[in-house]
Design a protein around this motif. Structure first.
Motif, PDB file in Angstrom:
ATOM      1  N   VAL A 166       0.956  -0.910  -0.169  1.00 47.12           N
ATOM      2  CA  VAL A 166       0.539   0.554   0.446  1.00 47.12           C
ATOM      3  C   VAL A 166       0.543   1.165   0.331  1.00 47.12           C
ATOM      4  O   VAL A 166       0.417   2.205  -0.252  1.00 47.12           O
ATOM      5  CB  VAL A 166      -1.269   0.074   1.232  1.00 47.12           C
ATOM      6  CG1 VAL A 166      -1.619   1.849   0.708  1.00 47.12           C
ATOM      7  CG2 VAL A 166      -1.740  -0.924   0.644  1.00 47.12           C
ATOM      8  N   LYS A 167       2.043   1.464   0.740  1.00 47.15           N
ATOM      9  CA  LYS A 167       3.151   2.379   0.588  1.00 47.15           C
ATOM     10  C   LYS A 167       3.482   2.935  -0.351  1.00 47.15           C
ATOM     11  O   LYS A 167       2.831   3.744  -1.486  1.00 47.15           O
ATOM     12  CB  LYS A 167       4.009   2.270   1.867  1.00 47.15           C
ATOM     13  CG  LYS A 167       5.259   2.903   1.844  1.00 47.15           C
ATOM     14  CD  LYS A 167       6.813   2.650   2.530  1.00 47.15           C
ATOM     15  CE  LYS A 167       7.037   3.792   2.967  1.00 47.15           C
ATOM     16  NZ  LYS A 167       7.396   4.891   1.356  1.00 47.15           N
ATOM     17  N   GLN A 168       3.632   1.267  -1.719  1.00 46.15           N
ATOM     18  CA  GLN A 168       4.291   1.934  -2.787  1.00 46.15           C
ATOM     19  C   GLN A 168       3.211   2.463  -3.383  1.00 46.15           C
ATOM     20  O   GLN A 168       3.712   3.408  -4.642  1.00 46.15           O
ATOM     21  CB  GLN A 168       4.972   0.896  -3.503  1.00 46.15           C
ATOM     22  CG  GLN A 168       6.490   0.594  -3.142  1.00 46.15           C
ATOM     23  CD  GLN A 168       6.061  -1.201  -4.148  1.00 46.15           C
ATOM     24  OE1 GLN A 168       5.627  -2.586  -3.245  1.00 46.15           O
ATOM     25  NE2 GLN A 168       7.797  -0.798  -4.656  1.00 46.15           N
ATOM     26  N   VAL A 169       2.055   2.414  -3.532  1.00 46.45           N
ATOM     27  CA  VAL A 169       0.849   2.312  -4.148  1.00 46.45           C
ATOM     28  C   VAL A 169       0.733   4.304  -3.855  1.00 46.45           C
ATOM     29  O   VAL A 169       0.706   4.708  -4.698  1.00 46.45           O
ATOM     30  CB  VAL A 169      -0.073   1.716  -3.732  1.00 46.45           C
ATOM     31  CG1 VAL A 169      -1.786   2.708  -4.560  1.00 46.45           C
ATOM     32  CG2 VAL A 169      -0.867   0.525  -4.538  1.00 46.45           C
ATOM     33  N   ASN A 170       0.324   4.191  -2.567  1.00 41.73           N
ATOM     34  CA  ASN A 170       0.788   5.886  -2.201  1.00 41.73           C
ATOM     35  C   ASN A 170       1.561   6.710  -2.023  1.00 41.73           C
ATOM     36  O   ASN A 170       1.337   7.610  -2.921  1.00 41.73           O
ATOM     37  CB  ASN A 170       0.651   5.615  -0.150  1.00 41.73           C
ATOM     38  CG  ASN A 170      -1.018   4.948   0.369  1.00 41.73           C
ATOM     39  OD1 ASN A 170      -1.557   4.873  -0.212  1.00 41.73           O
ATOM     40  ND2 ASN A 170      -0.107   5.393   1.690  1.00 41.73           N
ATOM     41  N   ASP A 171       2.997   6.062  -2.226  1.00 41.91           N
ATOM     42  CA  ASP A 171       3.968   7.121  -3.487  1.00 41.91           C
ATOM     43  C   ASP A 171       3.788   7.104  -4.194  1.00 41.91           C
ATOM     44  O   ASP A 171       4.243   7.960  -4.556  1.00 41.91           O
ATOM     45  CB  ASP A 171       5.458   6.159  -2.824  1.00 41.91           C
ATOM     46  CG  ASP A 171       5.587   5.844  -1.219  1.00 41.91           C
ATOM     47  OD1 ASP A 171       4.623   6.776  -0.455  1.00 41.91           O
ATOM     48  OD2 ASP A 171       6.690   5.379  -0.988  1.00 41.91           O
ATOM     49  N   LEU A 172       3.087   6.200  -5.309  1.00 41.55           N
ATOM     50  CA  LEU A 172       2.877   6.504  -6.620  1.00 41.55           C
ATOM     51  C   LEU A 172       2.229   7.167  -6.842  1.00 41.55           C
ATOM     52  O   LEU A 172       2.262   8.376  -7.600  1.00 41.55           O
ATOM     53  CB  LEU A 172       2.665   5.183  -7.182  1.00 41.55           C
ATOM     54  CG  LEU A 172       2.678   5.402  -8.669  1.00 41.55           C
ATOM     55  CD1 LEU A 172       3.460   5.962  -9.661  1.00 41.55           C
ATOM     56  CD2 LEU A 172       1.466   4.331  -9.374  1.00 41.55           C
ATOM     57  N   MET A 173       0.566   7.154  -6.186  1.00 38.73           N
ATOM     58  CA  MET A 173      -0.284   8.408  -6.111  1.00 38.73           C
ATOM     59  C   MET A 173       0.291  10.203  -5.963  1.00 38.73           C
ATOM     60  O   MET A 173      -0.070  11.263  -6.539  1.00 38.73           O
ATOM     61  CB  MET A 173      -1.158   8.436  -5.686  1.00 38.73           C
ATOM     62  CG  MET A 173      -1.807   6.362  -6.194  1.00 38.73           C
ATOM     63  SD  MET A 173      -2.192   6.108  -7.784  1.00 38.73           S
ATOM     64  CE  MET A 173      -3.008   8.101  -8.142  1.00 38.73           C
ATOM     65  N   LYS A 174       1.454   9.574  -5.072  1.00 40.60           N
ATOM     66  CA  LYS A 174       1.942  11.235  -4.754  1.00 40.60           C
ATOM     67  C   LYS A 174       2.948  12.308  -5.408  1.00 40.60           C
ATOM     68  O   LYS A 174       3.066  12.896  -5.649  1.00 40.60           O
ATOM     69  CB  LYS A 174       3.012  11.290  -3.469  1.00 40.60           C
ATOM     70  CG  LYS A 174       2.536  12.330  -2.624  1.00 40.60           C
ATOM     71  CD  LYS A 174       3.681  12.549  -1.374  1.00 40.60           C
ATOM     72  CE  LYS A 174       3.118  11.760   0.602  1.00 40.60           C
ATOM     73  NZ  LYS A 174       4.454  11.466   0.858  1.00 40.60           N
ATOM     74  N   GLN A 175       3.152  10.827  -5.933  1.00 39.77           N
ATOM     75  CA  GLN A 175       4.524  11.412  -7.290  1.00 39.77           C
ATOM     76  C   GLN A 175       3.545  11.967  -8.534  1.00 39.77           C
ATOM     77  O   GLN A 175       3.954  13.209  -9.046  1.00 39.77           O
ATOM     78  CB  GLN A 175       5.212  10.145  -7.163  1.00 39.77           C
ATOM     79  CG  GLN A 175       6.400   9.840  -6.509  1.00 39.77           C
ATOM     80  CD  GLN A 175       7.176   8.545  -7.189  1.00 39.77           C
ATOM     81  OE1 GLN A 175       6.728   8.087  -8.093  1.00 39.77           O
ATOM     82  NE2 GLN A 175       8.176   8.492  -5.910  1.00 39.77           N
ATOM     83  N   PHE A 176       2.782  10.656  -8.589  1.00 42.25           N
ATOM     84  CA  PHE A 176       2.152  11.749  -9.677  1.00 42.25           C
ATOM     85  C   PHE A 176       1.595  12.420  -9.835  1.00 42.25           C
ATOM     86  O   PHE A 176       1.354  13.436 -10.353  1.00 42.25           O
ATOM     87  CB  PHE A 176       0.220  10.679 -10.370  1.00 42.25           C
ATOM     88  CG  PHE A 176      -0.050  10.346 -11.408  1.00 42.25           C
ATOM     89  CD1 PHE A 176       0.204  10.433 -12.679  1.00 42.25           C
ATOM     90  CD2 PHE A 176      -0.629  10.594 -10.920  1.00 42.25           C
ATOM     91  CE1 PHE A 176      -0.484  10.623 -13.961  1.00 42.25           C
ATOM     92  CE2 PHE A 176      -2.525  11.134 -11.625  1.00 42.25           C
ATOM     93  CZ  PHE A 176      -1.394  11.366 -13.312  1.00 42.25           C
ATOM     94  N   SER A 177       0.472  13.100  -8.387  1.00 41.01           N
ATOM     95  CA  SER A 177       0.328  14.551  -8.491  1.00 41.01           C
ATOM     96  C   SER A 177       1.094  15.585  -8.228  1.00 41.01           C
ATOM     97  O   SER A 177       0.879  16.929  -8.665  1.00 41.01           O
ATOM     98  CB  SER A 177      -0.977  14.236  -7.212  1.00 41.01           C
ATOM     99  OG  SER A 177      -0.075  15.311  -6.056  1.00 41.01           O
ATOM    100  N   GLN A 178       2.092  14.928  -7.911  1.00 42.81           N
ATOM    101  CA  GLN A 178       3.203  16.331  -7.910  1.00 42.81           C
ATOM    102  C   GLN A 178       3.691  16.150  -9.189  1.00 42.81           C
ATOM    103  O   GLN A 178       3.902  17.329 -10.117  1.00 42.81           O
ATOM    104  CB  GLN A 178       4.782  15.598  -6.609  1.00 42.81           C
ATOM    105  CG  GLN A 178       4.262  16.115  -5.376  1.00 42.81           C
ATOM    106  CD  GLN A 178       5.473  15.326  -4.800  1.00 42.81           C
ATOM    107  OE1 GLN A 178       6.085  14.672  -5.399  1.00 42.81           O
ATOM    108  NE2 GLN A 178       5.967  15.722  -3.563  1.00 42.81           N
TER     109      GLN A 178
END
Lengths: 322, 446
Positions: free
Chosen positions: B406-418
């Motif tokens: 889940v952390k990897q998914v969260n990280d990706l979503m954060k990176q994507f929005s940035q």
């Protein structure tokens, strides 16, 4: 005369021929550098630096050698040119690593393992396939049973090329044609070597530039599968370096070592004017010995590397050079 | 990796601060740095010495210290001089007014002649609409003829070969064959030979005499060291070649041998070869090689590779999406896959100046994208279009489905929005599709 003696004779002639050009160059230059001088001064050391750089020794190794000589000259105060030459030889020989007992270079030496598995690697065009052809011939001449593995399945007609060498050397070859999985070829070669009781298995690989990560990983895989057939295989990993290559050879060596743990060097194409000075730095930094030198296109044109002769051949036999 | 020359110059010039003018004495250290860097790049010692002497004269004249950034100006002088020596303009192949045009290829063993012959045939066929025939005059190396035939088959070009070991005859008959078949170009691949091998050098001179080629190309490995000068001279003496081909530039060699050859034989470099695939050949661009020798990366090659994958129309569409904030995860996945198609990611990074240093030895592999792809592929089309849908339980499901956390998914979503924010800002600044614009803003862009 036995064939060994003949070989010995031929060897000497070839080495002479091979490094003649480079020796002439160095001799002339050294001669000029020392002409009319009885002791070593800064200008002589500068000249020496130029000579080493011109031999592809590289800035870093050259500076190391010069610094050490400078320190010795400063300590001993008065040094003649003969002494300087002696120092130079000593310093260079010291940088070239010695052979290890577990991996003999001599063709008639006994191996610890049967089969003794040798993997040959290097960038494109350095002479891997040709070197294997020559090595196969030498081992065969020394009475060993040899088997070749054509794991360069990438380059057009590389398999054909190795097959022709296997015929010339009269040894067996395992091949699955072009575009076959190189790891599978390597696996089969080692298996066949075991089944047929071969003494030496030599595996050819496709040339690959060391900065191509996926190709380097493929090489690691080829190495891995061999270990699955025979424990500890490959026992020797030879990196072939072209004598005409410049400073990039160091990067090649570092990259190959990182991926497959190179255990020895082959310096090819020493029959031109290139001096192959880069091996001094490579051997020192990677802590691996130079094992063979390639001195021509004939099947017998490969020799055991000898540190003393290499340095002597570069700087000329005998004491003085004037 | 090496420290690039520009930063070395920068550092060396720092020590000149406060001095009112450049003198032979205070510039010595900087010049020494340049000379060493050239030697590290395999430039021949004599050539490096002459080159730095010229540079010294030029900087003594120029008001380097009074400029705002003396280091940069100094680097630019070195760069300009490199481009100048390497040959400002690209020089095309000689073409015979009366077909066929005959091209002879020669060089040392292992320099890449046969591969280049195949590439050149493809290049002339595709880019110049010519109809080439290849002649297999390497009659010595085992399987060399087969190698040429295999390559030729890939590009549907005929090969002329005979069973006898007579390269002169092969060359002559290939030319006759071209005439008979009305083919307009003959490319003759010869055996690799050592320049000290008199018999072999005589042979290539005989081939030349027999067919009177319009273009003789000397193929040289870009990784060659100090000896490049000797071999180039020997080949030039024997066959007076018209142009040089630099091969294996897809490695990480600096390619200083090119500068040596150019200086010593004064023949133009016509092609550079940058990969094992048959399309990896391009005309020679001195500016790119100059940057390489200086360790400044090769942005132009990077952009060209990018342009092969991203066409104008798609770029426009993408820009519209970004501007209107409609760039979603499906688009992102598509872009990732395109980047992967451009080639090995690590190679690409190597082309961007400073990128290697910025990464500080961190490995970048093609695998880096794998979890990202897996995560996006585990989403429903709706989720990909609108990431706001992704609540906790959806994220858990996606992590499970993609074999990530889940952390990897969260990280990706954060990176994507940035990333989306950044892209919007960039698109406002002016088209990211127009790479040439971006290039011009670089210190030495063309």
């Amino acid at each position: 005369m036995s064939w060994l003696e003949k070989l010995g004779l031929k060897k000497k002639e070839k080495l002479e021929q091979g490094v003649e050009k480079s020796r002439e160059g160095l001799l002339n230059k050294l001669g000029r550098a020392f002409a009319g001088k009885t002791e070593v001064d800064a200008a002589t050391l500068d000249e020496l630096e130029d000579i080493l750089i011109s031999s592809d020794v590289g800035v870093k190794t050259t500076v190391e050698i010069i610094d050490r000589i400078e320190a010795r000259v400063a300590r001993d105060k008065f040094v003649t040119q003969q002494e300087l030459q002696g120092m130079l030889r000593e310093e260079i020989v010291a940088l070239l690593r010695e052979h290890e007992s577990g991996r003999p270079a001599a063709f008639d030496a006994a191996f610890d393992h049967k089969p003794h598995v040798i993997l040959v690697v290097g960038v494109n065009g350095v002479g891997k396939t040709t070197s294997i052809g020559k090595l196969a011939h030498m081992y065969k001449q020394a009475g060993k049973r040899v088997i070749l593995g054509a794991a360069d399945t990438f380059r057009a007609a590389a398999v054909d090329q190795l097959t022709i060498w296997s015929e010339r050397a009269d040894v067996e070859i395992i091949q699955q044609g072009q575009n076959a999985d190189p790891a599978a070829v390597a696996y089969d070669t080692v298996s066949a070597a075991v089944a047929r009781g071969a003494d030496v298995a030599l595996i050819d690989t496709a040339g690959r530039l060391h900065n191509k990560k996926s190709l380097m990983e493929e090489l690691a895989k080829i190495k891995r599968v061999m270990g699955k057939v025979v424990e500890g295989a490959p026992h020797e990993i030879l990196l072939v370096l072209d004598a005409s290559t410049g400073q990039n050879a160091m990067q090649q060596a570092r990259a190959f070592r990182e991926v497959v743990d190179v255990t020895g060097l082959v310096l090819s194409k020493l029959d031109g004017t290139a001096r192959g000075g880069i091996v001094i730095g490579v051997s020192n930094e990677l802590d691996v010995p130079v094992k063979y030198i390639g001195v021509g296109e004939g099947i017998g044109d490969i020799q055991l590397f000898d540190r003393e002769s290499f340095v002597n051949a570069l700087f000329g036999e005998g004491g003085t050079i004037q | 990796m090496f420290e690039d020359l520009s930063s070395k110059i920068e550092k060396a010039v720092q020590s000149l601060k406060g001095q009112s003018r450049i003198t032979d004495v205070n510039i010595a250290e900087t010049i020494r740095e340049i000379r060493r860097a050239l030697l590290d790049a395999d430039v021949n010692l004599a050539v490096a010495r002459q080159f730095t002497k010229d540079i010294q004269e030029r900087v003594l004249g120029a008001d380097v210290l009074k400029s705002v950034q003396p280091g940069q100006l100094f680097t630019k002088i070195v760069y300009d001089e490199l481009v100048h020596v390497l040959g400002e303009e690209k020089v095309d192949l000689n073409v015979s007014p009366k077909p066929p045009t005959i091209i002879l290829i020669a060089g040392l063993q292992g320099s890449g002649k046969t591969t280049f012959a195949g590439k050149l045939a493809r290049y002339l066929k595709k880019e110049n609409n010519r109809n080439p025939i290849l002649a297999a005059a390497d009659v010595y190396r085992p399987a060399a003829i087969n190698q040429l035939k295999t390559l030729a088959e890939e590009i549907s070009v005929p090969v002329y070969s005979i069973d006898q070991k007579d390269p002169v005859r092969v060359a002559k008959e290939a030319v006759a064959m071209a005439k008979a078949l009305a083919l307009d170009t003959v490319i003759i691949d010869t055996a690799g030979r050592m320049h000290v091998d008199e018999a072999m050098m005589d042979e290539v001179a005989q081939i030349k005499q027999a067919i009177d080629p319009d273009e003789i190309l000397f193929v040289v490995d870009a990784m060659t060291g100090q000896d490049a000068v000797n071999t180039a001279k020997a080949f030039n003496d024997a066959i007076d070649f018209d142009g040089v081909v630099l091969t294996k530039l897809d490695g990480d060699t600096r390619g200083g041998a090119a500068l040596s050859i150019r200086t010593v034989v004064e023949k133009p470099i016509k092609f550079m070869s940058t990969g094992e695939k048959l399309d990896a050949l391009s005309p020679f661009y001195p500016d790119r090689l100059a940057k390489r020798i200086l360790g400044m990366g090769d942005v132009v090659s990077f952009v060209e590779r990018a342009q092969q994958e991203f066409d104008e129309e798609q770029a426009e569409k993408l820009q519209r999406k970004i501007r209107s904030d409609k760039f979603d995860l499906t688009d992102f996945l598509e872009q990732l896959q395109k980047i992967k198609k451009m080639g090995n990611v690590a190679d690409l990074v190597g082309m961007i100046p400073g990128a290697q240093k910025a990464l500080q030895g961190q490995e970048i592999s093609d695998d880096a994208f794998k979890p990202v792809e897996a995560i996006i592929q585990s989403m429903t089309p709706e989720e990909r279009a609108d990431p706001n849908l992704l609540n906790g339980s959806r994220r858990k499901r996606i992590a499970k489905g993609s074999g990530t956390s889940v952390k990897q998914v969260n990280d990706l979503m954060k990176q994507f929005s940035q990333m989306k924010k950044m892209m919007k800002t960039m698109s406002k600044l002016g088209g990211m599709g127009r790479a040439s614009q971006a290039l011009k803003s670089l210190p030495f862009g063309r």
